[in-house]
Scaffold this active site. Sequence first.
Site: not given
Ligand code: B16
Ligand code: MG
Length: 223
Positions: A16-18, A24, A52-53, A121-123, A125, A151, A175-176
């Site tokens: 996972d990233l964040d 972040t 989270k996630g 990562s779900a992000s 970004n 997730k 994962e966190d």
């Molecule tokens: P974005 P991860 C997740 O990243 C975050 O934990 C979560 O808080 C966030 O809403 C999600 O990414 C979406 O991120 O708005 O940047 O697309 O923990 O899966 O790396």
């Molecule tokens: Mg995370």
Amino acid sequence: MSGGVFPRYCRALIFDLDGVLTDTAELHYRAWKRLADEIGVPFDERVNLRLKGVDRAASLDIILERATRSYSAEEKHALTDRKNGYYKSAIATFGKENLFPGVTELLREAHAKGLRTALASASRNAPALLDRLGIAEVFDAIADPAQARPKPSPDLFLAAASALGIAPQDCIGIEDAAAGIAAIKAAGMAAIGIGDPADLAQADAVLPRIGDLRLEEFILQEH
Ligand code: B16
Ligand code: MG
């Protein structure tokens, strides 16, 4: 190593990233908190644990559970855009120094041991953030959240394993978030949680920080 749960010969680490590679998670929280305060919806660290996630749209839905009125799809879109603007400003100054201590060494050691590495990562970004952190080239595969259910669906972790060409049972996910640990377990992988064991009960092992991860405790080498 806890018997039977971790792969006998692990071939890949899926990160996972964040909240795992960089802090972040706190910046996502502050961006949501700013938005929630602006629209007068109560939001705190306890509710944040559920975010989270979880992807952007679903995160907003969780926050709006406490709203006193309903929001149209257009309004929600504008709100997630606003939050993302706050978040992007927060990471605009990120660089290598924002990696959690031990991450660079861990990734280097994983590759030295012949392990492959992927990001789940779900992000949306994540690619820009990896560039900023200087580790975009380090991952052998990056799962695309636009092609995956959020997730706790296993999609991101399965897509990462598939891109590596490695069976899920030969991977360890890191994962966190509780939703992320559930995703790893649903993918049929062993899960290492980073954080508080009370929040990550489904994980096979929990460490306070990524820098505490000693690969030799989880990985047996084939020779
Ligand atoms: P974005 P991860 C997740 O990243 C975050 O934990 C979560 O808080 C966030 O809403 C999600 O990414 C979406 O991120 O708005 O940047 O697309 O923990 O899966 O790396
Ligand atoms: Mg995370």
